[in-house]
Design a protein around this motif. Structure first.
Motif, PDB file in Angstrom:
ATOM      1  N   ARG B 321       0.861  -1.190   0.000  1.00 19.50           N
ATOM      2  CA  ARG B 321       0.000   0.000   0.000  1.00 19.50           C
ATOM      3  C   ARG B 321       0.899   1.243   0.000  1.00 19.50           C
ATOM      4  N   VAL B 322       0.481   2.242  -0.751  1.00 23.58           N
ATOM      5  CA  VAL B 322       1.243   3.489  -0.836  1.00 23.58           C
ATOM      6  C   VAL B 322       1.460   4.093   0.555  1.00 23.58           C
ATOM      7  N   GLU B 323       0.425   4.043   1.377  1.00 33.34           N
ATOM      8  CA  GLU B 323       0.516   4.635   2.715  1.00 33.34           C
ATOM      9  C   GLU B 323       1.599   3.958   3.563  1.00 33.34           C
ATOM     10  N   GLU B 324       1.747   2.622   3.390  1.00 36.63           N
ATOM     11  CA  GLU B 324       2.739   1.902   4.196  1.00 36.63           C
ATOM     12  C   GLU B 324       4.156   2.289   3.759  1.00 36.63           C
ATOM     13  N   VAL B 325       4.353   2.416   2.443  1.00 34.40           N
ATOM     14  CA  VAL B 325       5.665   2.803   1.933  1.00 34.40           C
ATOM     15  C   VAL B 325       6.003   4.215   2.420  1.00 34.40           C
ATOM     16  N   HIS B 326       5.017   5.089   2.344  1.00 38.41           N
ATOM     17  CA  HIS B 326       5.180   6.476   2.786  1.00 38.41           C
ATOM     18  C   HIS B 326       5.530   6.522   4.285  1.00 38.41           C
ATOM     19  N   HIS B 327       4.776   5.760   5.074  1.00 40.39           N
ATOM     20  CA  HIS B 327       5.047   5.724   6.514  1.00 40.39           C
ATOM     21  C   HIS B 327       6.433   5.155   6.798  1.00 40.39           C
ATOM     22  N   ALA B 328       6.793   4.107   6.052  1.00 36.58           N
ATOM     23  CA  ALA B 328       8.100   3.475   6.269  1.00 36.58           C
ATOM     24  C   ALA B 328       9.218   4.480   6.010  1.00 36.58           C
ATOM     25  N   ARG B 329       9.091   5.231   4.925  1.00 36.22           N
ATOM     26  CA  ARG B 329      10.103   6.250   4.608  1.00 36.22           C
ATOM     27  C   ARG B 329      10.196   7.290   5.714  1.00 36.22           C
ATOM     28  N   GLU B 330       9.039   7.745   6.151  1.00 38.26           N
ATOM     29  CA  GLU B 330       9.007   8.745   7.226  1.00 38.26           C
ATOM     30  C   GLU B 330       9.713   8.237   8.483  1.00 38.26           C
ATOM     31  N   GLU B 331       9.599   6.916   8.693  1.00 38.21           N
ATOM     32  CA  GLU B 331      10.173   6.344   9.911  1.00 38.21           C
ATOM     33  C   GLU B 331      11.665   6.052   9.762  1.00 38.21           C
ATOM     34  N   GLY B 332      12.208   6.335   8.602  1.00 38.91           N
ATOM     35  CA  GLY B 332      13.650   6.183   8.431  1.00 38.91           C
ATOM     36  C   GLY B 332      14.088   4.840   7.898  1.00 38.91           C
ATOM     37  N   ILE B 333      13.188   4.148   7.226  1.00 37.21           N
ATOM     38  CA  ILE B 333      13.565   2.876   6.596  1.00 37.21           C
ATOM     39  C   ILE B 333      14.366   3.186   5.332  1.00 37.21           C
ATOM     40  N   GLU B 334      15.440   2.410   5.136  1.00 40.30           N
ATOM     41  CA  GLU B 334      16.265   2.582   3.941  1.00 40.30           C
ATOM     42  C   GLU B 334      15.715   1.660   2.843  1.00 40.30           C
ATOM     43  N   PHE B 335      15.562   2.189   1.630  1.00 45.01           N
ATOM     44  CA  PHE B 335      15.037   1.394   0.514  1.00 45.01           C
ATOM     45  C   PHE B 335      16.147   1.132  -0.496  1.00 45.01           C
ATOM     46  N   ARG B 336      16.434  -0.140  -0.758  1.00 42.89           N
ATOM     47  CA  ARG B 336      17.401  -0.499  -1.793  1.00 42.89           C
ATOM     48  C   ARG B 336      16.622  -1.169  -2.920  1.00 42.89           C
ATOM     49  N   MET B 337      16.256  -0.368  -3.930  1.00 40.98           N
ATOM     50  CA  MET B 337      15.441  -0.869  -5.033  1.00 40.98           C
ATOM     51  C   MET B 337      16.345  -1.510  -6.086  1.00 40.98           C
ATOM     52  N   LEU B 338      15.728  -2.308  -6.976  1.00 45.41           N
ATOM     53  CA  LEU B 338      16.445  -2.967  -8.066  1.00 45.41           C
ATOM     54  C   LEU B 338      17.666  -3.734  -7.535  1.00 45.41           C
ATOM     55  N   THR B 339      17.435  -4.426  -6.437  1.00 46.49           N
ATOM     56  CA  THR B 339      18.501  -5.157  -5.762  1.00 46.49           C
ATOM     57  C   THR B 339      17.993  -6.559  -5.464  1.00 46.49           C
ATOM     58  N   ASN B 340      18.759  -7.550  -5.830  1.00 47.95           N
ATOM     59  CA  ASN B 340      18.315  -8.927  -5.593  1.00 47.95           C
ATOM     60  C   ASN B 340      19.394  -9.728  -4.871  1.00 47.95           C
ATOM     61  N   PRO B 341      19.045 -10.366  -3.748  1.00 47.91           N
ATOM     62  CA  PRO B 341      20.022 -11.162  -3.004  1.00 47.91           C
ATOM     63  C   PRO B 341      20.444 -12.405  -3.778  1.00 47.91           C
ATOM     64  N   THR B 342      21.711 -12.753  -3.669  1.00 44.45           N
ATOM     65  CA  THR B 342      22.190 -13.978  -4.305  1.00 44.45           C
ATOM     66  C   THR B 342      22.724 -14.971  -3.278  1.00 44.45           C
ATOM     67  N   ARG B 343      23.103 -14.472  -2.104  1.00 40.98           N
ATOM     68  CA  ARG B 343      23.746 -15.346  -1.124  1.00 40.98           C
ATOM     69  C   ARG B 343      23.731 -14.632   0.228  1.00 40.98           C
ATOM     70  N   ILE B 344      23.522 -15.402   1.294  1.00 39.67           N
ATOM     71  CA  ILE B 344      23.609 -14.806   2.629  1.00 39.67           C
ATOM     72  C   ILE B 344      24.948 -15.234   3.219  1.00 39.67           C
ATOM     73  N   LEU B 345      25.664 -14.274   3.798  1.00 41.98           N
ATOM     74  CA  LEU B 345      27.054 -14.515   4.191  1.00 41.98           C
ATOM     75  C   LEU B 345      27.177 -14.948   5.646  1.00 41.98           C
ATOM     76  N   ASP B 346      28.049 -15.913   5.883  1.00 33.36           N
ATOM     77  CA  ASP B 346      28.283 -16.537   7.180  1.00 33.36           C
ATOM     78  C   ASP B 346      29.406 -15.783   7.903  1.00 33.36           C
ATOM     79  N   ASP B 347      29.207 -15.517   9.194  1.00 34.15           N
ATOM     80  CA  ASP B 347      30.259 -14.814   9.948  1.00 34.15           C
ATOM     81  C   ASP B 347      31.364 -15.763  10.415  1.00 34.15           C
TER      82      ASP B 347
END
Lengths: 286, 462
Positions: B321-347
């Protein structure tokens, strides 16, 4: 609410409860588990069913107190009730669905460790009731920590006991006793079922594998809902990710990635420790 | 004249404050604001908003009643088509439904239909303390599987027709996705969801928790042994999807379902009242772009983590929903668009230390009509994080279909049902996400209501 009909302390920190849960009792089969919540605010705890009586409408669970939630469950008394008792969950043991003629030609070896002894009982009982031969090994640190020996003696053809300190039965690990049974005494089994701590199941599987003995293990993974919703209980089996709650809890031991399973079990150890400290503080505060 | 008034802004909790608490973000309209906003409606002869509403609520009519100051009449008009206005007013994607087609939206801002619906729904909850009149029992029993939106709607309608209805819920709390999935800051549980359920209780609907249909009882047992004349299956789409990439079983990787269930259903955000732990870490990456992804990322933020959305398409394709995206931005969520995970890294100790991604670009439109993302070769990069939450959608739980004789499912594992909810098995009806796959509250509610009608006809012809 699910009333507690009977409560017994089986060993230090291990308590048995027979709980009124008619619907669960009618549907339960060996190998399945329930999700229990002590009270409002309580965690959903998966516990493998230790016995069930459809006629009485009761289900027995055996709990070891390891954290706040299991302490809460064990602190309840006869006449009091558990807030939630949902199940039976998971797949029943494979033998339940096998043709009985084939089953009667087979011989089972159960290897039970610690509190994992309790869920072995309904399996051995079911096999015994259906005329299938089974032996049971129960392992514990010391004599005082042994549970379910009398019950098991009634349903197993042979009951063997192993204690780490030799205070009862064989002195040593269950795997050493397995070795003795198979190599020294020449016993032959068609299937091994191991239920106990993850590390024990790993080594029982390795031992059984050296005799090409097929092995089933029952995993006690972390869970929230227990019905396939959360995926907290993910386990790698034969290179595939499966959910312990709906695909298990029993799996082919040869295929389970035990190291990953043990690591995943420790996911919330830090939080659990601090919760336990908080809980204790509260108790002393009273 | 009316459309000269600007859309009445809705009061919301300050973004900085709310990013650290779980109280509702949006305060909604007060009476004056609602009446003013209602006066903006042009009451179109051919209302496009009604056509765009999945359940065809008579929107201009309820707004006209509200503009005239008659909340009771407005509530009555909505209730003909929707049983859960206080919930749908909060969670419907209005911008693609009613408000998206509002004529005022062409030149200025559409009427705030969602906020008005919410106002009327909340008014109804606050003013409907008198017990709903319980119709006389017609001697028939219906079982409803699942207490989510479709089950509640089906149960409510059947009870109003005189059926004895029992709702079976697998979890310990009623409400389905409304309680385990949607967070408190978007949909208050005690104030709204519990009150809606209470109103069904007043209608005579019974509830039994801790019953997993397919395990504790089967659909066949409900029909054969427990004396139900029909069963409605509204068991939702509860199974989480994962990506199948390396590192997905590391400690610190969760499904959004697990993360949200721990926080919402189990109350893990408040250790003083809940024993259930939740692991939040320092920096959380949520993979996905739907409402569930927004819920998860905003929840992580509220629990004190830096929180990032990783989504493989661009902002225009975000399904949330547009409102949720808007609220998320307002709350300081970082958006990384056009990004796709390929692997999760082990510590090195089996815990997450980051996520390896590739950059995407948009290619030709796919079947959904959205431009499909294509990998930019050689664009690999890492995002630092210690928790990864997968919010990639869900699929129906096979438990009921696999334990019910003769119940057909489609390739995706969804129960096959016609528009009325009738399945391949006589007497068994289904609706909501278990039929459609993950969709919206309002579609599920609509399906539950249509099934109630079909069940009534089925039983009358028995």
């Amino acid at each position: 609410m699910f009333e507690i009909l009977e409560k017994r302390i089986l060993a230090e920190g291990i308590c048995l409860m027979r709980v009124a849960a008619p619907r669960v009792a009618r549907a339960a089969l060996p190998g399945q588990f329930v999700i229990v919540r002590a009270d409002e605010g309580g965690e959903r705890i998966p516990l493998t069913i230790a016995d069930y009586d459809a006629q009485e409408g009761s289900v027995t669970i055996v709990t070891q107190t390891i954290g706040v939630s299991t302490q809460k469950i064990c602190s309840l008394n006869v006449g009091e009730s558990l807030a939630d008792f949902a199940g039976p969950l998971g797949q029943p043991s494979e033998f339940v669905r096998m043709p009985i003629d084939e089953l009667r030609r087979r011989r089972y070896l159960f290897v039970a460790g610690g509190v994992g002894t309790a869920p072995v009982y309904p399996q051995a009982k079911w096999l015994s009731e259906h005329g299938v031969r089974c032996d049971v090994i129960i392992g514990a640190k010391t004599r005082d920590m042994l549970i379910y020996t009398d019950e098991m003696r009634r349903v197993a053809d042979n009951l063997y006991i192993a204690t780490d300190d030799g205070s009862e039965g064989f002195k040593g690990m269950v795997t050493a006793l397995m070795k003795e049974l198979i190599e020294v005494r020449g016993e032959h089994y068609d299937e091994c079922v191991a239920i106990g701590p993850m590390i024990m199941m790993k080594f029982v599987t390795l031992t059984a594998r050296s005799y090409s003995l097929p092995t089933t293990v029952s995993l006690n993974a972390l869970m929230v809902d227990g019905t396939g919703m959360c995926g907290a209980c993910r386990v790698s089996v034969g290179g595939r990710t499966l959910f312990t709650c709906v695909d298990g809890p029993e799996f082919n031991g040869y295929e389970v990635d035990f190291d990953e399973a043990m690591r995943r079990q420790s996911m919330y150890r830090t939080q659990e420790k601090s919760a336990l400290e908080r809980h204790k503080c509260n108790c002393y505060g009273k | 004249m009316a459309n000269k008034i600007a859309r009445v802004a809705v009061r919301e909790q300050d973004p900085a404050a709310r990013a650290a608490n779980f109280e509702e973000v949006c305060y909604g309209y007060d009476r004056q604001e609602a009446l003013t906003e209602a006066s903006r409606c042009l009451n179109c002869k051919n209302p496009r908003c009604v056509a765009a509403c999945p359940v065809g609520i008579a929107i201009p009519d309820f707004i006209a009643a509200l503009a005239g100051g008659d909340e009771a009449a407005a509530a009555e008009i909505i209730s003909r088509d929707s049983l859960l206005p206080s919930i749908c007013g909060r969670v419907c994607p209005q911008e693609t439904q009613c408000e998206g087609s509002c004529i005022l939206g062409i030149k200025s801002q559409p009427v705030a239909i969602g906020k008005l619906e919410r106002y009327v729904g909340d008014w109804k909850i606050a003013n409907a303390e008198a017990p709903a009149k319980r119709p006389e029992w017609n001697g028939r029993k219906v079982a409803v599987v699942g207490s989510g939106p479709s089950g509640l709607a089906c149960a409510g309608d059947l009870a109003a027709m005189g059926y004895k209805v029992k709702v079976f819920e697998a979890l310990h709390k009623l409400g389905g996705v409304l309680v385990y999935g949607i967070p408190e800051f978007r949909l208050p549980k005690h104030k709204i969801v519990e009150r809606e359920i209470d109103s069904l209780r007043r209608l005579g609907v019974e509830f039994e928790t801790d019953v997993i249909i397919g395990r504790t009882l089967t659909v066949d047992e409900l029909l054969d042994n427990e004396g139900y004349d029909a069963v409605f299956v509204g068991s939702g789409a509860g199974l989480p999807r994962f990506m199948g990439i390396e590192g997905e079983n590391l400690n610190g990787v969760f499904s959004a379902n697990e993360f949200l269930t721990r926080v919402n259903l189990m109350g893990a955000y408040d250790p003083a009242t809940s024993d259930t732990p939740v692991y939040v870490g320092r920096r959380v990456v949520v993979v996905g772009g739907g409402n569930v992804a927004m819920d998860a990322v905003r929840t992580a933020k509220r629990l004190g983590a830096e929180a990032v959305i990783v989504y493989r398409r661009s902002e225009a394709e975000l399904p949330a929903r547009v409102e949720e995206v808007h609220h998320a931005r307002e709350e300081g969520i970082e958006f990384r668009m056009l990004t796709n995970p390929t692997r999760i890294l082990d510590d090195g100790n089996g815990w997450v230390k980051g996520i390896s991604c590739v950059q995407m670009t948009l290619g030709e439109p796919d079947q959904s009509g959205r431009r499909s993302p294509v990998v930019v070769e050689g664009s690999d990069f890492e995002i630092d994080c210690d928790v990864v939450i997968m919010a990639l959608g869900t699929s129906p739980n096979p438990l009921i279909a696999s334990t019910t004789e003769g119940l057909a499912v489609n390739r995706r594992g969804c129960i096959e049902a016609d528009d009325s909810g009738a399945t391949s098995r006589p007497g068994v009806f289904a609706g909501g996400d278990t039929v459609t796959g993950a969709a919206t509250v309002i579609l599920a509610m609509g399906a539950g209501r249509r099934a109630a009608k079909a069940i009534d006809e089925y039983i009358k012809n028995l």
